[in-house]
Design a protein around this motif. Structure first.
Motif, short mmCIF file in Angstrom:
data_model
loop_
_atom_site.label_atom_id
_atom_site.label_comp_id
_atom_site.label_asym_id
_atom_site.label_seq_id
_atom_site.Cartn_x
_atom_site.Cartn_y
_atom_site.Cartn_z
N ALA A 43 65.77 -9.54 -16.42
CA ALA A 43 67.12 -9.11 -16.82
C ALA A 43 67.48 -7.76 -16.20
CB ALA A 43 67.21 -9.03 -18.34
N ILE A 44 66.53 -6.83 -16.17
CA ILE A 44 66.80 -5.52 -15.56
C ILE A 44 67.04 -5.69 -14.06
CG2 ILE A 44 65.83 -3.24 -15.07
CD1 ILE A 44 64.36 -3.45 -17.80
N THR A 45 66.29 -6.58 -13.42
CA THR A 45 66.50 -6.87 -12.00
C THR A 45 67.91 -7.39 -11.77
OG1 THR A 45 64.17 -7.33 -11.58
CG2 THR A 45 65.74 -8.28 -10.04
N ALA A 46 68.35 -8.30 -12.61
CA ALA A 46 69.70 -8.84 -12.47
C ALA A 46 70.75 -7.73 -12.55
CB ALA A 46 69.96 -9.91 -13.53
N TRP A 47 70.59 -6.83 -13.52
CA TRP A 47 71.54 -5.73 -13.64
C TRP A 47 71.44 -4.78 -12.45
CZ3 TRP A 47 75.72 -6.21 -15.99
CH2 TRP A 47 75.82 -6.86 -17.22
N SER A 48 70.23 -4.58 -11.93
CA SER A 48 70.08 -3.66 -10.79
C SER A 48 70.75 -4.21 -9.53
CB SER A 48 68.61 -3.35 -10.52
OG SER A 48 67.96 -4.43 -9.90
N ALA A 105 74.34 -0.28 -14.28
CA ALA A 105 73.24 0.69 -14.42
C ALA A 105 73.01 1.03 -15.89
CB ALA A 105 73.54 1.95 -13.62
N ASP A 106 74.09 1.24 -16.63
CA ASP A 106 73.95 1.54 -18.06
C ASP A 106 73.29 0.38 -18.80
OD1 ASP A 106 75.10 4.05 -17.76
OD2 ASP A 106 77.11 3.32 -18.21
N ASN A 107 73.64 -0.85 -18.41
CA ASN A 107 73.04 -2.02 -19.04
C ASN A 107 71.55 -2.13 -18.71
OD1 ASN A 107 75.29 -2.98 -20.47
ND2 ASN A 107 76.09 -3.96 -18.63
N ALA A 108 71.17 -1.80 -17.49
CA ALA A 108 69.75 -1.83 -17.11
C ALA A 108 68.97 -0.82 -17.94
CB ALA A 108 69.60 -1.54 -15.62
N VAL A 109 69.50 0.38 -18.09
CA VAL A 109 68.83 1.41 -18.88
C VAL A 109 68.80 1.01 -20.36
CG1 VAL A 109 68.91 3.83 -19.62
CG2 VAL A 109 69.37 3.23 -17.23
N ARG A 110 69.88 0.42 -20.83
CA ARG A 110 69.94 -0.04 -22.22
C ARG A 110 68.84 -1.07 -22.49
NH1 ARG A 110 74.99 -1.58 -22.35
NH2 ARG A 110 75.65 0.57 -22.51
N ARG A 157 57.11 -0.97 -13.33
CA ARG A 157 58.10 -1.84 -12.68
C ARG A 157 59.44 -1.79 -13.42
NH1 ARG A 157 59.39 -5.55 -9.14
NH2 ARG A 157 60.38 -7.50 -9.70
N CYS A 158 59.40 -1.82 -14.74
CA CYS A 158 60.63 -1.73 -15.54
C CYS A 158 61.37 -0.44 -15.23
CB CYS A 158 60.32 -1.77 -17.03
SG CYS A 158 59.60 -3.29 -17.64
N TYR A 159 60.64 0.66 -15.23
CA TYR A 159 61.26 1.96 -14.94
C TYR A 159 61.80 2.00 -13.51
CZ TYR A 159 60.35 4.29 -19.31
OH TYR A 159 60.39 4.66 -20.63
N ASN A 160 61.03 1.50 -12.56
CA ASN A 160 61.49 1.50 -11.17
C ASN A 160 62.78 0.69 -11.02
OD1 ASN A 160 59.49 3.17 -10.21
ND2 ASN A 160 58.19 1.50 -9.49
N LEU A 161 62.85 -0.45 -11.68
CA LEU A 161 64.06 -1.27 -11.61
C LEU A 161 65.26 -0.55 -12.22
CD1 LEU A 161 62.48 -4.71 -12.55
CD2 LEU A 161 63.52 -4.13 -10.34
N ALA A 162 65.05 0.09 -13.36
CA ALA A 162 66.15 0.81 -14.01
C ALA A 162 66.58 2.01 -13.16
CB ALA A 162 65.75 1.26 -15.41
#
Length: 127
Positions: free
Chosen positions: A16-21, A29-34, A56-61
């Motif tokens: 999901a974070i990848t999709a937002w990125s 970007a706000d959605n990825a961080v959320r 990986r989560c942090y890198n994607l965000a």
């Protein structure tokens, strides 16, 4: 009803974070961080280690923030890096910033429209 055995984990959050990125939506970007925050909240609530945001989560965000090209995106990306480093120091050894992390931070400085000293700050990261 539905499948009650299914639950989110690091893999599903990363997807999901990848999709937002990769999204060009204004709030991507706000959605990825959320999502990163939601993941951490779920980890706190459940105690399940596979819900702890990993590097990986942090890198994607951070990448999502860097790609947003918004005002103060470098500050937001740097705040995520600082959070990552703080968590590492608090006992999460897997949260080690790497070349991808710093590359995304540099991209954030390059894309930041509000910081006149962005190029100097990006150069400082390399020292």
């Amino acid at each position: 009803s539905g499948y009650t055995e299914a639950r989110p984990n690091a893999f599903t959050f990363n997807a999901a974070i990848t999709a937002w990125s990769r999204s060009r939506d204004k709030g991507a970007a706000d959605n990825a961080v959320r999502l990163l925050d939601v993941m951490a909240d779920f980890r706190e609530e459940t105690g399940e280690d596979d819900l702890q945001p990993n590097a990986r989560c942090y890198n994607l965000a951070i990448n999502a923030v860097a790609r947003s090209r918004g005002n103060r995106c470098a500050d937001k990306a740097l705040a995520l890096l600082n959070r990552m480093e703080t968590l590492h120091d608090e006992g999460y050894p897997e949260l080690v910033p790497d070349a991808l992390t710093f590359g995304s931070i540099i991209n954030a400085y390059a894309n930041d429209r509000s910081d006149k000293r962005a190029s100097d700050k990006a150069a400082d990261l390399l020292q």
